[in-house]
Design a protein around this motif. Sequence first.
Motif, PDB file in Angstrom:
ATOM      1  N   ARG A 111       0.833  -1.215   0.000  1.00 31.98           N
ATOM      2  CA  ARG A 111       0.000   0.000   0.000  1.00 31.98           C
ATOM      3  C   ARG A 111       0.862   1.258   0.000  1.00 31.98           C
ATOM      4  N   CYS A 112       1.963   1.216   0.736  1.00 32.46           N
ATOM      5  CA  CYS A 112       2.888   2.357   0.742  1.00 32.46           C
ATOM      6  C   CYS A 112       3.468   2.569  -0.648  1.00 32.46           C
ATOM      7  N   GLN A 113       3.828   1.459  -1.299  1.00 34.87           N
ATOM      8  CA  GLN A 113       4.404   1.562  -2.638  1.00 34.87           C
ATOM      9  C   GLN A 113       3.414   2.181  -3.616  1.00 34.87           C
ATOM     10  N   ASP A 114       2.116   2.008  -3.320  1.00 38.14           N
ATOM     11  CA  ASP A 114       1.080   2.615  -4.162  1.00 38.14           C
ATOM     12  C   ASP A 114       0.780   4.053  -3.753  1.00 38.14           C
ATOM     13  N   GLY A 115       1.518   4.542  -2.771  1.00 39.25           N
ATOM     14  CA  GLY A 115       1.368   5.951  -2.379  1.00 39.25           C
ATOM     15  C   GLY A 115       0.308   6.199  -1.319  1.00 39.25           C
ATOM     16  N   ASP A 116      -0.040   5.174  -0.550  1.00 44.83           N
ATOM     17  CA  ASP A 116      -1.056   5.307   0.489  1.00 44.83           C
ATOM     18  C   ASP A 116      -0.418   5.870   1.772  1.00 44.83           C
ATOM     19  N   LYS A 117      -0.741   7.130   2.072  1.00 38.05           N
ATOM     20  CA  LYS A 117      -0.127   7.792   3.234  1.00 38.05           C
ATOM     21  C   LYS A 117      -0.563   7.167   4.556  1.00 38.05           C
ATOM     22  N   ARG A 118      -1.762   6.659   4.601  1.00 38.74           N
ATOM     23  CA  ARG A 118      -2.250   6.058   5.856  1.00 38.74           C
ATOM     24  C   ARG A 118      -1.472   4.782   6.175  1.00 38.74           C
ATOM     25  N   ALA A 119      -1.138   4.046   5.125  1.00 40.00           N
ATOM     26  CA  ALA A 119      -0.316   2.838   5.316  1.00 40.00           C
ATOM     27  C   ALA A 119       1.071   3.239   5.800  1.00 40.00           C
ATOM     28  N   MET A 120       1.569   4.344   5.252  1.00 37.86           N
ATOM     29  CA  MET A 120       2.891   4.836   5.673  1.00 37.86           C
ATOM     30  C   MET A 120       2.846   5.240   7.131  1.00 37.86           C
ATOM     31  N   GLU A 121       1.755   5.865   7.514  1.00 35.63           N
ATOM     32  CA  GLU A 121       1.606   6.276   8.912  1.00 35.63           C
ATOM     33  C   GLU A 121       1.656   5.041   9.821  1.00 35.63           C
ATOM     34  N   ALA A 122       0.948   4.004   9.411  1.00 32.37           N
ATOM     35  CA  ALA A 122       0.927   2.773  10.200  1.00 32.37           C
ATOM     36  C   ALA A 122       2.325   2.168  10.294  1.00 32.37           C
ATOM     37  N   LEU A 123       3.029   2.210   9.172  1.00 28.81           N
ATOM     38  CA  LEU A 123       4.386   1.655   9.137  1.00 28.81           C
ATOM     39  C   LEU A 123       5.329   2.447  10.047  1.00 28.81           C
ATOM     40  N   ILE A 124       5.199   3.763  10.024  1.00 28.17           N
ATOM     41  CA  ILE A 124       6.059   4.608  10.876  1.00 28.17           C
ATOM     42  C   ILE A 124       5.737   4.347  12.349  1.00 28.17           C
ATOM     43  N   LEU A 125       4.442   4.334  12.679  1.00 24.63           N
ATOM     44  CA  LEU A 125       4.046   4.098  14.068  1.00 24.63           C
ATOM     45  C   LEU A 125       4.568   2.754  14.549  1.00 24.63           C
ATOM     46  N   HIS A 126       4.561   1.809  13.629  1.00 27.50           N
ATOM     47  CA  HIS A 126       4.998   0.457  13.973  1.00 27.50           C
ATOM     48  C   HIS A 126       6.500   0.362  14.197  1.00 27.50           C
ATOM     49  N   TYR A 127       7.261   1.051  13.377  1.00 30.17           N
ATOM     50  CA  TYR A 127       8.721   0.884  13.410  1.00 30.17           C
ATOM     51  C   TYR A 127       9.481   2.026  14.050  1.00 30.17           C
ATOM     52  N   GLN A 128       8.816   3.115  14.430  1.00 34.26           N
ATOM     53  CA  GLN A 128       9.559   4.296  14.878  1.00 34.26           C
ATOM     54  C   GLN A 128      10.467   4.017  16.077  1.00 34.26           C
TER      55      GLN A 128
END
Lengths: 194, 171
Positions: A22-39
């Motif tokens: 989803r991030c690769q498709d440009g989904d910012k919400r997925a990116m947010e989830a990924l950042i929250l997960h790995y920060q």
Amino acid sequence: MPLNTQVADALTKEQEKDLVIRCQDGDKRAMEALILHYQHWVYNIAYGMLGNREDASDMAQEVFLWLWENIGQFKFRSRFSTWLYRIVTNRCINLKDQKKRRQTDPTEIDDSQPWVPIDTETPEKSVLRLEQQEILQKALGELKDDYRKILVLREMQDLSYEELAEVIGCSVGRVKSKLHEARKVLRELVLQFS
Amino acid sequence: MSHKRIQNQLSAYLDDQLSPENRARIEAHLNTCDECVEMLSDFRRNRQCFGALKHEAPPIADLVLPQLSDRGPVRRRLLPSAEEFRRWFFRPVTGGTFAVVSACLLFALVYLNLTPTSDDSLDLYLSEHTRYSVYSTRSEDANDSIDLNGAQSTTNVEEDTDFLLEVFLGE
Ligand SMILES: [Zn+2]
């Protein structure tokens, strides 16, 4: 101290893959989830590698901004987490090299911060423990990057030998011997500073 | 197993990476060797100390999210851009290959005489034109009893041919 870093264990391989796609498709919400997960993971690895909070925070932000632009480069050949840790550790080593080069320039003022004890430590924590941590931090400052990297990933992040092999790019056998060497060198340094 | 070899496995022992047999061997050695016991306890203490360095991260997500560009990740494109194609074409390998292939093609055309000459096409055209004209006049002949028309037609064909030849040669 319950850390949010523990949450990362809960993400299954499929969930991780879904988020990355989803991030690769440009989904910012997925990116947010990924950042929250790995920060917390990314930040703490950077902290272990760089030795101060400000640099670690800057590095974590830089890594996620880079990730947003370049996540298309991830080809699912390894676990996303190990790919991410490789990026973080390599960037930290590059940053340290840059700083080292700048320090050799006499016109540059050395504004890099030394290792500082963690101020979130509660007062009731023993003085001995703080002393031990200070010694460890000093010893880490003297350790070569290769050793520091494997120790940060193993001792702080508790990566398995297989994950370490993936991040570092070597065999499990090599991980075993390298980790032993690193622990031995760190031990000597710690004894030296004690 | 020697003291030295046991020592080299203490790290793996700490991480529980050994087979039960090896584990038992190390434990038996630890009962008799203070040096190894000391090393193992130092490894363990340093590991605990390291773990204690870990702490809550600052709100990285809050800092990063407003900075994410709307453009999003660099997408994989199916076709290269004009600039990418230009760069690809002017690489020594591609450019060189193109030059060699062009030279071979030119050689083949000039020396092996593969190119159709103007005479051939003109001949073909004229013969086709003549055949068509003669054929059409003959079919007209079949419906027409007057012989004069036939002679007239033949003249027309010759005139047409002369005219077309002039046009073709630009005279
Ligand atoms: Zn021993």
